[in-house]
Design a protein around this motif. Structure first.
Motif, PDB file in Angstrom:
ATOM      1  N   VAL A  19     -49.671 -23.804  38.470  1.00 14.06           N
ATOM      2  CA  VAL A  19     -49.686 -22.738  39.472  1.00 14.06           C
ATOM      3  C   VAL A  19     -48.379 -22.819  40.243  1.00 14.06           C
ATOM      4  CG1 VAL A  19     -50.942 -21.701  41.401  1.00 14.06           C
ATOM      5  CG2 VAL A  19     -52.199 -22.949  39.626  1.00 14.06           C
ATOM      6  N   GLY A  20     -47.588 -21.751  40.166  1.00 11.78           N
ATOM      7  CA  GLY A  20     -46.254 -21.748  40.779  1.00 11.78           C
ATOM      8  C   GLY A  20     -45.196 -21.760  39.681  1.00 11.78           C
ATOM      9  N   GLY A  21     -44.051 -21.117  39.977  1.00 14.22           N
ATOM     10  CA  GLY A  21     -43.023 -21.001  38.941  1.00 14.22           C
ATOM     11  C   GLY A  21     -41.650 -21.399  39.434  1.00 14.22           C
ATOM     12  N   GLY A  22     -41.602 -22.371  40.354  1.00 12.39           N
ATOM     13  CA  GLY A  22     -40.315 -22.805  40.914  1.00 12.39           C
ATOM     14  C   GLY A  22     -39.726 -23.999  40.182  1.00 12.39           C
ATOM     15  N   ARG A  23     -38.804 -24.674  40.877  1.00 15.30           N
ATOM     16  CA  ARG A  23     -38.051 -25.785  40.304  1.00 15.30           C
ATOM     17  C   ARG A  23     -38.968 -26.955  39.931  1.00 15.30           C
ATOM     18  NH1 ARG A  23     -35.758 -30.201  42.871  1.00 15.30           N
ATOM     19  NH2 ARG A  23     -36.947 -29.557  44.689  1.00 15.30           N
ATOM     20  N   VAL A  24     -39.885 -27.266  40.809  1.00 13.12           N
ATOM     21  CA  VAL A  24     -40.779 -28.404  40.544  1.00 13.12           C
ATOM     22  C   VAL A  24     -41.742 -28.054  39.401  1.00 13.12           C
ATOM     23  CG1 VAL A  24     -42.566 -29.888  41.516  1.00 13.12           C
ATOM     24  CG2 VAL A  24     -40.557 -29.327  42.871  1.00 13.12           C
ATOM     25  N   ARG A  27     -40.016 -28.554  36.130  1.00 16.12           N
ATOM     26  CA  ARG A  27     -39.930 -29.961  35.688  1.00 16.12           C
ATOM     27  C   ARG A  27     -41.264 -30.427  35.093  1.00 16.12           C
ATOM     28  NH1 ARG A  27     -38.375 -33.036  40.292  1.00 16.12           N
ATOM     29  NH2 ARG A  27     -40.432 -33.932  40.565  1.00 16.12           N
ATOM     30  N   LYS A  28     -42.346 -30.082  35.759  1.00 12.95           N
ATOM     31  CA  LYS A  28     -43.660 -30.505  35.253  1.00 12.95           C
ATOM     32  C   LYS A  28     -43.965 -29.842  33.908  1.00 12.95           C
ATOM     33  CE  LYS A  28     -44.458 -32.720  39.035  1.00 12.95           C
ATOM     34  NZ  LYS A  28     -44.883 -33.982  39.466  1.00 12.95           N
ATOM     35  N   ILE A  29     -43.563 -28.568  33.772  1.00 10.54           N
ATOM     36  CA  ILE A  29     -43.843 -27.839  32.524  1.00 10.54           C
ATOM     37  C   ILE A  29     -43.064 -28.465  31.362  1.00 10.54           C
ATOM     38  CG2 ILE A  29     -43.397 -25.632  31.348  1.00 10.54           C
ATOM     39  CD1 ILE A  29     -44.293 -24.294  34.042  1.00 10.54           C
ATOM     40  N   VAL A 103     -51.279 -32.337  42.750  1.00 14.42           N
ATOM     41  CA  VAL A 103     -50.739 -31.465  43.794  1.00 14.42           C
ATOM     42  C   VAL A 103     -49.353 -31.984  44.159  1.00 14.42           C
ATOM     43  CG1 VAL A 103     -51.112 -30.536  46.105  1.00 14.42           C
ATOM     44  CG2 VAL A 103     -53.054 -31.033  44.649  1.00 14.42           C
ATOM     45  N   VAL A 104     -48.329 -31.149  43.974  1.00 15.00           N
ATOM     46  CA  VAL A 104     -46.968 -31.674  44.089  1.00 15.00           C
ATOM     47  C   VAL A 104     -46.502 -31.919  45.523  1.00 15.00           C
ATOM     48  CG1 VAL A 104     -46.226 -30.703  41.879  1.00 15.00           C
ATOM     49  CG2 VAL A 104     -45.812 -29.420  43.985  1.00 15.00           C
ATOM     50  N   ASP A 105     -47.100 -31.236  46.480  1.00 10.16           N
ATOM     51  CA  ASP A 105     -46.556 -31.415  47.832  1.00 10.16           C
ATOM     52  C   ASP A 105     -47.501 -32.168  48.763  1.00 10.16           C
ATOM     53  OD1 ASP A 105     -48.437 -29.454  48.084  1.00 10.16           O
ATOM     54  OD2 ASP A 105     -47.326 -28.333  49.598  1.00 10.16           O
TER      55      ASP A 105
HETATM   56  N1  LIG Z   1     -43.662 -33.518  43.368  1.00  9.83           N
HETATM   57  C1  LIG Z   1     -42.374 -33.502  43.457  1.00  9.83           C
HETATM   58  O1  LIG Z   1     -41.726 -34.216  42.735  1.00  9.83           O
HETATM   59  C2  LIG Z   1     -41.689 -32.633  44.462  1.00  9.83           C
HETATM   60  C3  LIG Z   1     -42.415 -31.756  45.217  1.00  9.83           C
HETATM   61  N2  LIG Z   1     -41.791 -30.893  46.066  1.00  9.83           N
HETATM   62  C4  LIG Z   1     -42.666 -29.905  46.747  1.00  9.83           C
HETATM   63  O2  LIG Z   1     -43.096 -28.992  45.709  1.00  9.83           O
HETATM   64  C5  LIG Z   1     -43.280 -27.667  46.221  1.00  9.83           C
HETATM   65  C6  LIG Z   1     -42.627 -26.647  45.325  1.00  9.83           C
HETATM   66  O3  LIG Z   1     -41.237 -26.844  45.315  1.00  9.83           O
HETATM   67  P1  LIG Z   1     -40.248 -25.871  44.527  1.00  9.83           P
HETATM   68  O4  LIG Z   1     -40.665 -25.745  43.121  1.00  9.83           O
HETATM   69  O5  LIG Z   1     -38.883 -26.344  44.809  1.00  9.83           O
HETATM   70  O6  LIG Z   1     -40.534 -24.479  45.305  1.00  9.83           O
HETATM   71  P2  LIG Z   1     -40.087 -23.008  44.942  1.00  9.83           P
HETATM   72  O7  LIG Z   1     -40.037 -22.243  46.226  1.00  9.83           O
HETATM   73  O8  LIG Z   1     -38.918 -23.021  44.038  1.00  9.83           O
HETATM   74  O9  LIG Z   1     -41.295 -22.443  44.070  1.00  9.83           O
HETATM   75  C7  LIG Z   1     -42.538 -22.091  44.584  1.00  9.83           C
HETATM   76  C8  LIG Z   1     -43.243 -21.231  43.552  1.00  9.83           C
HETATM   77  O10 LIG Z   1     -44.590 -20.997  43.948  1.00  9.83           O
HETATM   78  C9  LIG Z   1     -44.926 -19.656  43.641  1.00  9.83           C
HETATM   79  N3  LIG Z   1     -46.073 -19.224  44.442  1.00  9.83           N
HETATM   80  C10 LIG Z   1     -46.151 -18.982  45.777  1.00  9.83           C
HETATM   81  N4  LIG Z   1     -47.383 -18.565  46.107  1.00  9.83           N
HETATM   82  C11 LIG Z   1     -48.126 -18.541  44.986  1.00  9.83           C
HETATM   83  C12 LIG Z   1     -49.485 -18.194  44.685  1.00  9.83           C
HETATM   84  N5  LIG Z   1     -50.345 -17.797  45.630  1.00  9.83           N
HETATM   85  N6  LIG Z   1     -49.910 -18.311  43.392  1.00  9.83           N
HETATM   86  C13 LIG Z   1     -49.060 -18.712  42.427  1.00  9.83           C
HETATM   87  N7  LIG Z   1     -47.771 -19.051  42.638  1.00  9.83           N
HETATM   88  C14 LIG Z   1     -47.301 -18.956  43.914  1.00  9.83           C
HETATM   89  C15 LIG Z   1     -43.655 -18.913  43.943  1.00  9.83           C
HETATM   90  O11 LIG Z   1     -43.649 -17.659  43.263  1.00  9.83           O
HETATM   91  C16 LIG Z   1     -42.602 -19.864  43.375  1.00  9.83           C
HETATM   92  O12 LIG Z   1     -42.450 -19.616  41.974  1.00  9.83           O
HETATM   93  C17 LIG Z   1     -42.694 -27.696  47.631  1.00  9.83           C
HETATM   94  O13 LIG Z   1     -43.802 -27.662  48.511  1.00  9.83           O
HETATM   95  C18 LIG Z   1     -41.960 -29.024  47.749  1.00  9.83           C
HETATM   96  O14 LIG Z   1     -42.135 -29.581  49.017  1.00  9.83           O
HETATM   97  C19 LIG Z   1     -40.437 -30.897  46.192  1.00  9.83           C
HETATM   98  C20 LIG Z   1     -39.660 -31.797  45.472  1.00  9.83           C
HETATM   99  C21 LIG Z   1     -40.239 -32.728  44.553  1.00  9.83           C
END
Ligand SMILES: NC(=O)C1=CN([C@@H]2O[C@H](COP(=O)(O)OP(=O)(O)OC[C@H]3O[C@@H](n4cnc5c(N)ncnc54)[C@H](O)[C@@H]3O)[C@@H](O)[C@H]2O)C=CC1
Ligand SMILES: C[C@@]1(CC(=O)O)c2cc3[nH]c(cc4nc(cc5[nH]c(cc(n2)[C@H]1CCC(=O)O)[C@@](C)(CC(=O)O)[C@@H]5CCC(=O)O)C(CC(=O)O)=C4CCC(=O)O)c(CCC(=O)O)c3CC(=O)O
Length: 215
Positions: A19-24, A27-29, A103-105
């Motif tokens: 769920v979500g399509g960002g940078r993190v 990486r998981k995908i 849960v990544v965050d």
């Molecule tokens: N576990 C880890 O290794 C790390 C975790 N994080 C945390 O991971 C989280 C995500 O980081 P990034 O990928 O950089 O964020 P990002 O802002 O690049 O991506 C967030 C994604 O979530 C999607 N999204 C938002 N609302 C949604 C919904 N209701 N349903 C489905 N998708 C939805 C957005 O469209 C976007 O694709 C942040 O909260 C950050 O704090 C950050 C760095 C490392």
């Protein structure tokens, strides 16, 4: 979270939801695809990398916000949005269905963490801090990468082949155990550490033949 139980999970062919399509999420995908999981993504937007993967059919994409129906038929879930409340909801609804969820965050909301991993063929060294310090896990991984080079993957594969052969041919468990122990002696590890793969292999194979033919 309580103390974690480490496992090596087989994901080939299993439906996994991110769920979500960002940078993190990306990486998981990539790590899920490396294990041949069937990946579905739901997100309003995707990174360019993920877009390209969806276009090539490497991942299944539903554009939109998460809804509970996305969990149907799913084995493992990663909640990787940038919105706490969405990630928490995904975790809660996944756990109600007894799914595996990361849960990544906000790690304690899920029921597994993703460790940092050194991969050398079949050999994997996973480092986890039970969510306390991903950066420490990464640093230790980088140290281990220097210490355990690609030759360890080759050794693991070779030992796997020899072991399979031995399990087929040697019935006596004590004998089998002795041969297996002889295969990975200190000298083999020293040769590997020195980059002498061929010599290490030869030593393993010799130990195998010697062990098998001894009375
Ligand atoms: N576990 C880890 O290794 C790390 C975790 N994080 C945390 O991971 C989280 C995500 O980081 P990034 O990928 O950089 O964020 P990002 O802002 O690049 O991506 C967030 C994604 O979530 C999607 N999204 C938002 N609302 C949604 C919904 N209701 N349903 C489905 N998708 C939805 C957005 O469209 C976007 O694709 C942040 O909260 C950050 O704090 C950050 C760095 C490392
Ligand atoms: C709990 C966990 C959940 C999970 O399973 O995802 C989690 C959570 C969080 N990570 C955060 C940040 C960072 N994560 C990394 C890197 C990695 N994170 C990974 C795992 C995990 N990260 C799980 C625990 C693993 C364990 O048990 O130790 C690795 C090992 C594996 C992977 O993700 O593939 C991968 C190493 C990649 C590699 O192999 O090199 C870096 C460094 C970097 O990017 O280089 C940073 C920035 C530095 C920092 O903040 O430390 C934040 C704060 C976000 C923010 O600030 O908003 C949270 C949230 C929180 O802790 O609350």
């Amino acid at each position: 979270m309580a103390r974690c139980y480490p496992i090596s999970l087989v994901l080939a062919g299993r439906p996994c939801l991110v769920v979500g399509g960002g940078r993190v999420a990306e990486r998981k995908i990539l790590s899920l695809l490396a294990c041949e999981a069937r990946v579905r993504v739901v997100s309003p937007i995707l990174t360019r990398g993920l877009q390209a993967m969806a276009e090539k059919g490497q991942i299944e994409y539903r554009q939109g916000e998460y809804r509970p129906a996305d969990l149907e038929g799913i084995f493992l879930v990663v909640a990787a949005t940038n919105r706490d409340e969405v990630n928490h909801r995904v975790a809660r609804e996944a756990m109600e269905r007894n799914l595996l969820v990361n849960v990544v965050d906000d790690p304690p909301y899920g029921n597994f963490y993703v460790p940092a991993v050194v991969r050398r063929g079949a050999l994997q060294i996973a480092i986890s801090t039970d969510g306390k310090s991903p950066l420490l896990a990464r640093r230790i991984k980088e140290e281990l990468e220097k210490r355990y080079g690609p030759e360890y993957g080759l050794l693991a594969d070779l030992l796997g082949e020899i072991r399979a052969d031995l399990l087929e041919q040697t019935v006596d468990p004590v004998r089998r155990r002795n041969v297996l122990t002889a295969l990975v002696d200190d000298q083999v590890l020293r040769l590997l550490a020195a980059g002498e793969l061929e010599q290490a292999k030869e030593r393993v194979i010799n130990a195998y033949h010697r062990g098998r033919s001894e009375p």
